[in-house]
Design an enzyme around this catalytic site. Sequence first.
Site, PDB file in Angstrom:
ATOM      1  N   ASP A  26      -4.395  -4.465   6.395  1.00  0.00           N
ATOM      2  CA  ASP A  26      -4.684  -5.387   5.296  1.00  0.00           C
ATOM      3  C   ASP A  26      -3.479  -6.265   4.992  1.00  0.00           C
ATOM      4  O   ASP A  26      -2.349  -5.788   4.919  1.00  0.00           O
ATOM      5  CB  ASP A  26      -5.066  -4.583   4.043  1.00  0.00           C
ATOM      6  CG  ASP A  26      -5.590  -5.462   2.922  1.00  0.00           C
ATOM      7  OD1 ASP A  26      -6.186  -6.521   3.224  1.00  0.00           O
ATOM      8  OD2 ASP A  26      -5.429  -5.086   1.750  1.00  0.00           O
TER       9      ASP A  26
ATOM     10  N   HIS B  40      -2.613  -1.247  -3.262  1.00  0.00           N
ATOM     11  CA  HIS B  40      -3.716  -0.317  -3.057  1.00  0.00           C
ATOM     12  C   HIS B  40      -3.480   0.919  -3.926  1.00  0.00           C
ATOM     13  O   HIS B  40      -2.644   1.763  -3.597  1.00  0.00           O
ATOM     14  CB  HIS B  40      -3.803   0.118  -1.589  1.00  0.00           C
ATOM     15  CG  HIS B  40      -4.127  -0.991  -0.657  1.00  0.00           C
ATOM     16  ND1 HIS B  40      -3.874  -0.924   0.695  1.00  0.00           N
ATOM     17  CD2 HIS B  40      -4.679  -2.212  -0.861  1.00  0.00           C
ATOM     18  CE1 HIS B  40      -4.260  -2.040   1.278  1.00  0.00           C
ATOM     19  NE2 HIS B  40      -4.749  -2.846   0.348  1.00  0.00           N
TER      20      HIS B  40
ATOM     21  N   SER C 100       0.856  -1.186   0.000  1.00  0.00           N
ATOM     22  CA  SER C 100       0.000   0.000   0.000  1.00  0.00           C
ATOM     23  C   SER C 100       0.894   1.238   0.000  1.00  0.00           C
ATOM     24  O   SER C 100       1.671   1.433  -0.927  1.00  0.00           O
ATOM     25  CB  SER C 100      -0.943  -0.021   1.202  1.00  0.00           C
ATOM     26  OG  SER C 100      -1.840   1.077   1.154  1.00  0.00           O
TER      27      SER C 100
END
Length: 338
Positions: free
Chosen positions: A279, A186, A159
């Site tokens: 995540d 992401h 991310s």
Amino acid sequence: MKIAIANDVAMAAEALRRVVAGTAEHQVLWIARTGLEAVRLCAESRPDLILMDLNMPELDGVEATRQIMEHSPCAILVVTGRPQDNVNQVFRALGAGALDVTATPVLRGRDDGDAQLLAKIKTIGKLIRHGGDTAPAKSGAAVERPDSEVRTLVAIGASTGGPAALAKVLGGWTPPPSCAVVVVQHIDAAFAVVFAKWLADQLPMPVRMIEHGDELTAGALHIAMTNDHLLLNQQHRLNYNAVPRDYVYRPSVDVFFHCVARHWRGEAIGILLTGMGRDGGDGLLAMRQAGMSTIAQDQASSAVYGMPRAACELNAAQLILPLDQIGAALRAKTGGKS
């Protein structure tokens, strides 16, 4: 949320101010006209989120982002005119700790950019408030692995700071013919194609943008390209699904890692890189419990130590390594040419 604006163009700053001020749930905390002023104001009055332009005097948005994340860390969204024309700067800013990127909305007339900007602010707000603790639903039973030319799967999740980290981990490496790499980063679908092309310029291996129903290609890097979650099914085809719809991370690393743990029966390596939130930790644990190799980036080398921290807290990573050692570990496990 308390939102700050860093933009030296008066018209652009006013457009951003009107978008934020036009909502009941957000307020403009301050407006900086230079990168240096943004760094100073952030230290004096830290906002929940900064809307950061790239091209500013004194310090550009990349360096301002780096200094803010080092001294007064907060969420940063790059908001700039035509980000597709500033690809290198965009990915440098993402590497320095910015969460995402979007185009600057216009001041006059109807502009879909207003809605896009507010949608990104809403998503970042969920990350800030809740830390993404909701885990995606687990489903599907394990099946025997069908015959396939791909015998080793490398699954990578990232991310904040991920693009630069991916380029460093995979740079100079040609995977062996029996190995495929899948990246879940992401990044908004609107910028995913630019991200894939940028990464292809950094790496010696073929880079493929995943379409719904694709098969894994040996020796290639596959990149998730939508805001829906990436799945790997029993036949080892790659698919997209919007469910779980309320999961803040899109596409979710956890969702894909759980699919790998269930459905892949060859060798697999899970790697979790820098990122905000949690995540990927639960999914990496599922991969480890399925007997697969797992690696997490260490704190010192992470732009944001959220996702790797979650994996470490769960004891999901067999190896916790600085960024400059992850590539070597990957090569040792898979082979391939450097």
